[in-house]
Motif scaffolding. Structure first.
Motif, PDB file in Angstrom:
ATOM      1  N   TRP A  44      47.284 -17.581  10.145  1.00 16.32           N
ATOM      2  CA  TRP A  44      47.215 -16.134   9.882  1.00 16.32           C
ATOM      3  C   TRP A  44      45.759 -15.718  10.006  1.00 16.32           C
ATOM      4  CZ3 TRP A  44      48.323 -13.515   4.504  1.00 16.32           C
ATOM      5  CH2 TRP A  44      48.510 -12.143   4.701  1.00 16.32           C
ATOM      6  N   TYR A  45      45.436 -15.017  11.060  1.00 16.18           N
ATOM      7  CA  TYR A  45      44.041 -14.649  11.313  1.00 16.18           C
ATOM      8  C   TYR A  45      44.013 -13.456  12.261  1.00 16.18           C
ATOM      9  CZ  TYR A  45      44.758 -17.027  15.795  1.00 16.18           C
ATOM     10  OH  TYR A  45      45.246 -17.400  17.021  1.00 16.18           O
ATOM     11  N   ASN A  46      42.861 -12.815  12.343  1.00 13.69           N
ATOM     12  CA  ASN A  46      42.705 -11.660  13.211  1.00 13.69           C
ATOM     13  C   ASN A  46      41.962 -12.022  14.487  1.00 13.69           C
ATOM     14  OD1 ASN A  46      43.970  -9.750  11.471  1.00 13.69           O
ATOM     15  ND2 ASN A  46      42.114  -9.679  10.219  1.00 13.69           N
ATOM     16  N   TRP A 109      47.348  -9.501  13.825  1.00 15.56           N
ATOM     17  CA  TRP A 109      47.117 -10.933  13.725  1.00 15.56           C
ATOM     18  C   TRP A 109      47.937 -11.687  14.760  1.00 15.56           C
ATOM     19  CZ3 TRP A 109      51.408 -13.856  12.596  1.00 15.56           C
ATOM     20  CH2 TRP A 109      52.499 -13.166  12.036  1.00 15.56           C
ATOM     21  N   THR A 111      47.938 -12.329  17.932  1.00 14.78           N
ATOM     22  CA  THR A 111      47.088 -12.303  19.118  1.00 14.78           C
ATOM     23  C   THR A 111      47.868 -12.782  20.345  1.00 14.78           C
ATOM     24  OG1 THR A 111      46.355 -14.575  18.771  1.00 14.78           O
ATOM     25  CG2 THR A 111      45.099 -12.828  17.651  1.00 14.78           C
TER      26      THR A 111
END
Length: 216
Positions: A44-46, A109, A111
Motif C-alpha cells: 500500500w503506497y503512493n 495507490w 499505480t
C-alpha cells in the motif's frame, strides 16, 4: 523498519509499527505477492514512494455469515437492479478503481505497476473481480486476491459510477464467496462503509490463524 532484499522473505508481522507498516522495498512479483498475502501482509503506497508493506493490528474482516444487507439494498436486489458478473473484465475493474476519485485522497495507490502485477495474479487464478453492469455499461466493480487454498478472499478496492452499484456488487460478491465456503473476507482496515455491511475488527493474531488453516 525492514528493507527488503531480492529474497521474498518478510520479517515477522509482530515487528510492524503502530500503523501496521512492516517493511519497504522489494518488488511486486507474483511470488512475493503470494508470500505476502499468505502471511497477512499487503502492499500500500503512493506513486513516487517505495513499495510499502503493511500488516495492521487490529484487522478489519467480514465473516460471510455476518453480512448485513440494508432494507433498501434488499429491495434493489429483489428487483435485479443491476447485472452482475464475475471475472469477466478484471482489467477494466482495476483500471476504474485506480481512476476513481475518493474524498481527501490525492492520486491513487493503484499505480500502473500495481495494476500490471494484479492483472498477472488474475491471469494465474489468484485474483478475482466482480463487475456490475447497467445495460452494457460497467458502472461498478470490486477486485481482490483469492487465496482459494485458505478459503480467504482479500478485498483490495472498489469503484462506482452509479449510486448503490458498488454496494450491490459487494453483496453479490459475499454471496458468491459464501457458496465457495469462504471462511473470511479480509477488508484490511476499518471504514464506516465496511462496518455497515457487518465487517468488524479482530486481533491480527486471530486473523492470521485463518491463513494457517487447511481448505479441506
Amino acid at each position: 523498519m525492514y528493507i527488503l532484499t531480492d529474497s521474498i522473505q518478510f520479517p515477522p508481522v509482530a515487528y510492524a509499527d503502530i500503523d501496521g507498516l512492516l517493511a519497504l522495498g522489494g518488488d511486486l512479483s507474483t511470488a512475493r505477492l503470494l508470500e505476502a498475502y499468505h502471511r497477512g501482509i499487503f502492499p500500500w503506497y503512493n506513486e513516487g514512494q517505495p513499495i510499502l508493506w503493511f500488516s495492521p493490528d487490529p484487522r478489519m474482516v467480514l465473516f460471510p455469515q455476518e453480512l448485513h444487507v440494508s432494507k433498501s439494498m434488499r429491495q434493489l436486489i429483489r428487483k435485479n437492479r443491476f447485472e452482475v458478473t464475475f471475472n469477466k473484465d478484471f482489467e477494466n475493474v482495476i483500471k476504474n478503481c485506480a481512476a476513481f476519485k475518493r474524498p481527501s485522497q490525492k492520486g491513487t495507490w493503484i499505480t500502473k505497476d500495481m495494476q500490471e502485477a494484479y492483472i498477472k495474479l488474475h491471469q494465474l487464478g489468484f485474483a478475482a473481480s466482480v463487475e456490475v453492469w447497467e445495460n452494457t455499461a460497467l458502472v461498478a466493480g470490486v477486485y481482490g486476491v483469492w487465496l482459494e487454498d485458505k478459503k480467504v478472499f482479500c478485498g483490495e478496492s472498489m469503484f462506482a459510477k452509479v449510486s448503490n452499484a458498488s454496494k450491490y456488487g459487494f453483496i453479490k460478491l459475499v454471496e458468491w464467496l459464501r457458496q465457495k465456503e469462504v471462511r473470511l473476507i479480509d477488508c484490511q482496515v476499518y471504514t464506516d462503509h465496511l462496518a455497515s455491511f457487518g465487517a468488524r475488527e479482530i486481533p491480527r493474531k486471530e486473523f492470521l490463524t485463518y491463513l494457517t488453516l487447511n481448505s479441506g
